[in-house]
Design a protein around this motif. Structure first.
Motif, PDB file in Angstrom:
ATOM      1  N   ARG A   1       0.131   4.824   4.314  1.00 23.94           N
ATOM      2  CA  ARG A   1       0.281   5.802   5.401  1.00 23.94           C
ATOM      3  C   ARG A   1       1.436   6.733   5.002  1.00 23.94           C
ATOM      4  NH1 ARG A   1       0.119   2.489  10.993  1.00 23.94           N
ATOM      5  NH2 ARG A   1      -0.306   4.586  11.776  1.00 23.94           N
ATOM      6  N   LEU A   2       1.126   7.611   4.063  1.00 19.94           N
ATOM      7  CA  LEU A   2       2.169   8.351   3.364  1.00 19.94           C
ATOM      8  C   LEU A   2       2.917   9.325   4.263  1.00 19.94           C
ATOM      9  CD1 LEU A   2       0.395   9.065  -0.047  1.00 19.94           C
ATOM     10  CD2 LEU A   2       1.907   7.173   0.578  1.00 19.94           C
ATOM     11  N   ALA A   3       2.216   9.979   5.165  1.00 20.51           N
ATOM     12  CA  ALA A   3       2.889  10.937   6.045  1.00 20.51           C
ATOM     13  C   ALA A   3       3.912  10.228   6.927  1.00 20.51           C
ATOM     14  CB  ALA A   3       1.868  11.681   6.899  1.00 20.51           C
ATOM     15  N   LEU A   4       3.516   9.073   7.460  1.00 24.90           N
ATOM     16  CA  LEU A   4       4.453   8.296   8.282  1.00 24.90           C
ATOM     17  C   LEU A   4       5.605   7.766   7.441  1.00 24.90           C
ATOM     18  CD1 LEU A   4       2.150   6.240  10.683  1.00 24.90           C
ATOM     19  CD2 LEU A   4       3.912   7.894  11.343  1.00 24.90           C
ATOM     20  N   ALA A   5       5.302   7.339   6.220  1.00 25.19           N
ATOM     21  CA  ALA A   5       6.363   6.830   5.348  1.00 25.19           C
ATOM     22  C   ALA A   5       7.390   7.919   5.062  1.00 25.19           C
ATOM     23  CB  ALA A   5       5.749   6.329   4.037  1.00 25.19           C
ATOM     24  N   ARG A   6       6.909   9.114   4.761  1.00 29.30           N
ATOM     25  CA  ARG A   6       7.838  10.207   4.435  1.00 29.30           C
ATOM     26  C   ARG A   6       8.677  10.598   5.646  1.00 29.30           C
ATOM     27  NH1 ARG A   6       6.121  15.745   1.213  1.00 29.30           N
ATOM     28  NH2 ARG A   6       8.219  16.677   1.135  1.00 29.30           N
TER      29      ARG A   6
ATOM     30  N   ALA B   1      11.233   8.667  -3.275  1.00 27.96           N
ATOM     31  CA  ALA B   1      10.711   9.119  -4.559  1.00 27.96           C
ATOM     32  C   ALA B   1       9.308   8.570  -4.810  1.00 27.96           C
ATOM     33  CB  ALA B   1      11.657   8.699  -5.677  1.00 27.96           C
ATOM     34  N   VAL B   2       9.083   7.301  -4.480  1.00 26.76           N
ATOM     35  CA  VAL B   2       7.755   6.711  -4.672  1.00 26.76           C
ATOM     36  C   VAL B   2       6.732   7.408  -3.774  1.00 26.76           C
ATOM     37  CG1 VAL B   2       6.384   4.603  -4.492  1.00 26.76           C
ATOM     38  CG2 VAL B   2       8.725   4.497  -5.375  1.00 26.76           C
ATOM     39  N   VAL B   3       7.137   7.694  -2.548  1.00 26.06           N
ATOM     40  CA  VAL B   3       6.234   8.421  -1.641  1.00 26.06           C
ATOM     41  C   VAL B   3       5.868   9.771  -2.244  1.00 26.06           C
ATOM     42  CG1 VAL B   3       6.034   9.527   0.619  1.00 26.06           C
ATOM     43  CG2 VAL B   3       7.082   7.264   0.430  1.00 26.06           C
TER      44      VAL B   3
ATOM     45  N   GLN C   1       0.991  -3.627   7.500  1.00 28.30           N
ATOM     46  CA  GLN C   1       0.894  -3.166   8.881  1.00 28.30           C
ATOM     47  C   GLN C   1       1.543  -4.164   9.839  1.00 28.30           C
ATOM     48  OE1 GLN C   1      -0.094  -0.057   9.954  1.00 28.30           O
ATOM     49  NE2 GLN C   1       0.936  -0.867  11.762  1.00 28.30           N
ATOM     50  N   ALA C   2       1.363  -5.450   9.569  1.00 29.08           N
ATOM     51  CA  ALA C   2       2.047  -6.464  10.387  1.00 29.08           C
ATOM     52  C   ALA C   2       3.558  -6.318  10.245  1.00 29.08           C
ATOM     53  CB  ALA C   2       1.606  -7.862   9.972  1.00 29.08           C
ATOM     54  N   ALA C   3       4.015  -5.989   9.035  1.00 23.76           N
ATOM     55  CA  ALA C   3       5.443  -5.764   8.809  1.00 23.76           C
ATOM     56  C   ALA C   3       5.940  -4.587   9.639  1.00 23.76           C
ATOM     57  CB  ALA C   3       5.695  -5.512   7.329  1.00 23.76           C
TER      58      ALA C   3
ATOM     59  N   GLU D   1      13.012  -0.149   5.807  1.00 27.49           N
ATOM     60  CA  GLU D   1      11.940  -1.142   5.720  1.00 27.49           C
ATOM     61  C   GLU D   1      10.644  -0.592   6.310  1.00 27.49           C
ATOM     62  OE1 GLU D   1       9.550  -4.108   4.892  1.00 27.49           O
ATOM     63  OE2 GLU D   1      11.599  -3.979   4.119  1.00 27.49           O
ATOM     64  N   LEU D   2      10.742   0.108   7.429  1.00 26.35           N
ATOM     65  CA  LEU D   2       9.535   0.671   8.040  1.00 26.35           C
ATOM     66  C   LEU D   2       8.899   1.698   7.100  1.00 26.35           C
ATOM     67  CD1 LEU D   2       7.652   0.805  10.473  1.00 26.35           C
ATOM     68  CD2 LEU D   2       9.187   2.511  11.482  1.00 26.35           C
ATOM     69  N   GLY D   3       9.725   2.527   6.449  1.00 27.89           N
ATOM     70  CA  GLY D   3       9.183   3.477   5.492  1.00 27.89           C
ATOM     71  C   GLY D   3       8.444   2.788   4.361  1.00 27.89           C
ATOM     72  N   LYS D   4       9.007   1.689   3.846  1.00 29.88           N
ATOM     73  CA  LYS D   4       8.345   0.924   2.790  1.00 29.88           C
ATOM     74  C   LYS D   4       7.049   0.280   3.291  1.00 29.88           C
ATOM     75  CE  LYS D   4      12.613  -0.186   0.280  1.00 29.88           C
ATOM     76  NZ  LYS D   4      13.515  -1.278  -0.149  1.00 29.88           N
ATOM     77  N   ASP D   5       7.066  -0.171   4.541  1.00 30.93           N
ATOM     78  CA  ASP D   5       5.857  -0.766   5.119  1.00 30.93           C
ATOM     79  C   ASP D   5       4.737   0.264   5.192  1.00 30.93           C
ATOM     80  OD1 ASP D   5       7.381  -3.056   5.458  1.00 30.93           O
ATOM     81  OD2 ASP D   5       7.843  -2.616   7.564  1.00 30.93           O
ATOM     82  N   TYR D   6       5.063   1.455   5.675  1.00 25.40           N
ATOM     83  CA  TYR D   6       4.054   2.516   5.759  1.00 25.40           C
ATOM     84  C   TYR D   6       3.562   2.913   4.366  1.00 25.40           C
ATOM     85  CZ  TYR D   6       4.950   3.321  10.754  1.00 25.40           C
ATOM     86  OH  TYR D   6       5.053   3.196  12.122  1.00 25.40           O
TER      87      TYR D   6
END
Length: 251
Positions: free
Chosen positions: A115-120, A141-143, A83-85, A105-110
């Motif tokens: 926070r899968l919805a935000l990551a996707r 793919a990981v998400v 979350q800090a990232a 990077e933000l997607g990986k952080d989420y």
């Protein structure tokens, strides 16, 4: 020690040549290459706390440097502070909303923060900005795998591998996805290929050992466990691998 008058005059003139702020900037600029090198070395040695300290110092001076911002966020994520990232990336993203490095990077952080919805959503934006980025496809793919969408995940892994063939981490993740789908033979074949590549890590080889044990091949699994791990850890892992192989044999 006595300071000679001529030397004192030089020192005084040098000190008066610019404002204190100029001197501080000069020192900071002189030190920055060393900080960058120290950060890179710390990250390579998995000293993520040390890397964050060095990168944070640079980031204070260069808050609009996208490379430093991404590196700082990445090391925060590696160090267990996703979350800090994300917060670090968000300080810069409004100015560069289509920057693929920031978005990935933000997607990986989420994702790391679960926070899968935000990551996707974020990785969708990254792929719209840079569809040729294999790392965006791999992260997506990981998400998708985490969301239980295995078929879509494996298609995304395939796109990542088309862009970055023989990429060990992507092959590793695809093999695990295949195993979760019950396609164990395919998973072992792919993980074996990944483990044989020069860039393969200990984690990939130990994942291969796990898959081999699930397939019932305890001898080869134990050989891999002994290859990389210290004796105590190898013994502990071998007990687990034997139990998995025995269970696979009963099934």
């Amino acid at each position: 020690m006595t300071v000679r008058p001529a030397l004192l005059a030089i020192l005084l003139l040098t000190g008066c040549a610019g404002s204190p702020g100029d001197g501080e900037r000069a020192v900071a600029e002189a030190v920055e290459p060393s900080l960058r090198a120290a950060a890179a070395a710390a990250e390579a040695n998995r000293d993520y706390k040390g890397a964050v300290q060095h990168l944070g110092t640079i980031h204070l001076r260069r808050p609009e440097d996208r490379g430093i911002t991404v590196a700082l966020a990445r090391n925060l994520r590696y160090g267990g502070q996703p979350q800090a990232a994300a917060d670090v990336i968000q300080t810069l993203l409004p100015r560069f909303p289509a920057d693929a490095d920031l978005l990935i990077e933000l997607g990986k952080d989420y994702l790391a923060a679960d926070r899968l919805a935000l990551a996707r959503r974020t990785l969708d934006q990254a792929l719209a900005a840079a569809p040729e980025r294999w790392d965006a496809h791999a992260a997506m793919a990981v998400v998708l795998d985490t969301q239980g969408l295995g078929d879509e995940a494996r298609a995304a892994y395939a796109r990542a591998l088309a862009l970055s063939p023989d990429n060990p981490p992507v092959m590793n993740n695809l093999a695990l996805s295949l195993a979760l789908a019950g396609r164990l033979d395919e998973a072992v074949t792919l993980m074996t290929r990944a483990a044989d590549l020069p860039a393969a890590t200990t984690q990939i080889r130990q994942n291969l050992a796990l898959l081999l044990a699930l397939k019932g091949d305890s001898a080869q699994a134990e050989k891999l466990a002994r290859h990389d791990l210290p004796p105590d850890m190898a013994r502990s892992n071998i007990e687990i691998l034997r139990a998995l192989a025995a269970a696979a044999g009963r099934q």
